[in-house]
Design a protein around this motif. Structure first.
Motif, short mmCIF file in Angstrom:
data_model
loop_
_atom_site.label_atom_id
_atom_site.label_comp_id
_atom_site.label_asym_id
_atom_site.label_seq_id
_atom_site.Cartn_x
_atom_site.Cartn_y
_atom_site.Cartn_z
N ALA A 1 -2.56 13.15 -2.07
CA ALA A 1 -2.34 11.82 -1.51
C ALA A 1 -3.39 10.83 -2.00
N HIS B 1 -1.64 4.44 -7.64
CA HIS B 1 -0.72 3.39 -7.21
C HIS B 1 -1.43 2.05 -7.14
N GLU B 2 -2.66 2.02 -6.62
CA GLU B 2 -3.41 0.77 -6.52
C GLU B 2 -3.65 0.15 -7.89
N ARG C 1 -2.80 9.92 -5.65
CA ARG C 1 -1.61 9.08 -5.73
C ARG C 1 -1.94 7.64 -5.31
N GLN C 2 -2.71 7.50 -4.23
CA GLN C 2 -3.07 6.16 -3.77
C GLN C 2 -3.91 5.43 -4.81
N GLU C 3 -4.86 6.12 -5.43
CA GLU C 3 -5.70 5.49 -6.44
C GLU C 3 -4.87 5.02 -7.64
N MET D 1 4.87 10.21 0.91
CA MET D 1 4.13 9.00 0.59
C MET D 1 5.14 7.91 0.22
N GLY E 1 0.82 -1.20 0.00
CA GLY E 1 0.00 0.00 0.00
C GLY E 1 0.85 1.25 0.00
N LEU E 2 0.32 2.31 -0.55
CA LEU E 2 0.99 3.62 -0.55
C LEU E 2 0.37 4.46 0.55
N LEU E 3 1.17 4.78 1.58
CA LEU E 3 0.63 5.44 2.76
C LEU E 3 1.47 6.66 3.15
#
Length: 269
Positions: free
Chosen positions: A100, A107-108, A103-105, A45, A36-38
């Motif tokens: 953020a 990255h997933e 970026r998470q979306e 991140m 996961g990107l956190l």
């Protein structure tokens, strides 16, 4: 003392890739899921690695850890980061051109494809000697355009150069299964000089970037002056900010890929 490895790569991570980073998760919550990107303790991140090491304020920290994360764990403040606007959702963010959540979306969606994604390794730079070899290989005659003509009787593709002779000049013949190779040879006669011209233009980028940054972000036009940018704050008063690497990168992208000039009718000519 334990040593931790840098976090896994993601094109959407913003944390320093040379270090391992701390994810500030309360003890009563599950450990972060690997992959996961956190957000990190240094407010960047990073991707969670396979081996998660638990720690707590005041504990001995492992080697290889981000010094900014370590400072936060020891009671310090996270580094000040410049605020900007997410290019996808317009939300305020300090993570550069994407917030953020965006970026998470991304990255997933990217993470499951990482093993099949093209390599991100930087190619070796072109040496001056190799560049000169390429320049010397360009013919001084037989200029473009070169064309490809099929010869069905001989089962070949002919690469030809333009000439005043009734028949175009023959460069080479390629077997009938090599149509793409023939097109590549014909295209290369014009493409290689064009790429060398682009290389010459990009070689001047340091001077162009210095001039552009000086013009946009200094009040005195002095290239040694402090760089700032100005905006009107929500309360109507002017606000001044230091120029971040994000803004420098944006200027560099403009110089690398300048906007196309408007067509004559669009320019009102």
């Amino acid at each position: 003392m334990t040593t931790i490895a840098p976090n896994p790569h993601s094109p959407y991570a913003t944390a320093n890739p040379q270090y391992g980073h701390i994810f500030a998760v309360p003890a009563f919550l599950p450990a972060p899921k690997p992959g996961g990107l956190l957000p990190t303790a240094c407010e960047a991140m990073a991707v969670v690695g396979k081996d998660v090491i638990e720690t707590w304020p005041g504990a001995e920290l492992p080697e290889g850890l981000c010094p900014l994360c370590a400072a936060v764990m020891n009671g310090g403040e996270p580094p000040a980061r410049t605020s900007s606007e997410c290019k996808d959702c317009d939300a305020a963010t300090w993570h550069g051109e994407l917030c953020a959540v965006c970026r998470q979306e991304k990255h997933e969606a990217w993470w499951p494809t990482r093993d099949t994604a093209p390599s991100t390794d930087t190619p070796a730079p072109l040496t001056a000697e190799r560049e000169q070899e390429i320049r010397d290989s360009i013919p001084t005659v037989y200029g473009p355009p070169w064309i490809v003509q099929p010869d069905m009787e001989a089962d070949v593709w002919r690469v030809m150069y333009a000439t005043d002779h009734p028949l175009a000049g023959l460069v080479c013949e390629v077997p009938d299964y090599g149509a793409h190779l023939a097109e590549f040879i014909a295209c290369a006669r014009a493409a290689v000089p064009e790429l060398l011209d682009e290389l010459d233009r990009l070689s001047a980028l340091p001077e162009l970037l210095e001039s552009a940054l000086t013009e946009r972000f200094t009040d005195t036009g002095n290239p040694y002056a402090r760089m700032v940018w100005h905006e009107d704050a929500p309360d109507g008063y002017p606000s001044t900010h230091a120029v971040s690497p994000v803004k420098v990168a944006a200027v560099l992208r403009e110089l690398i890929r300048p906007a196309a000039a408007p067509a004559a009718d669009e320019a009102g000519e």
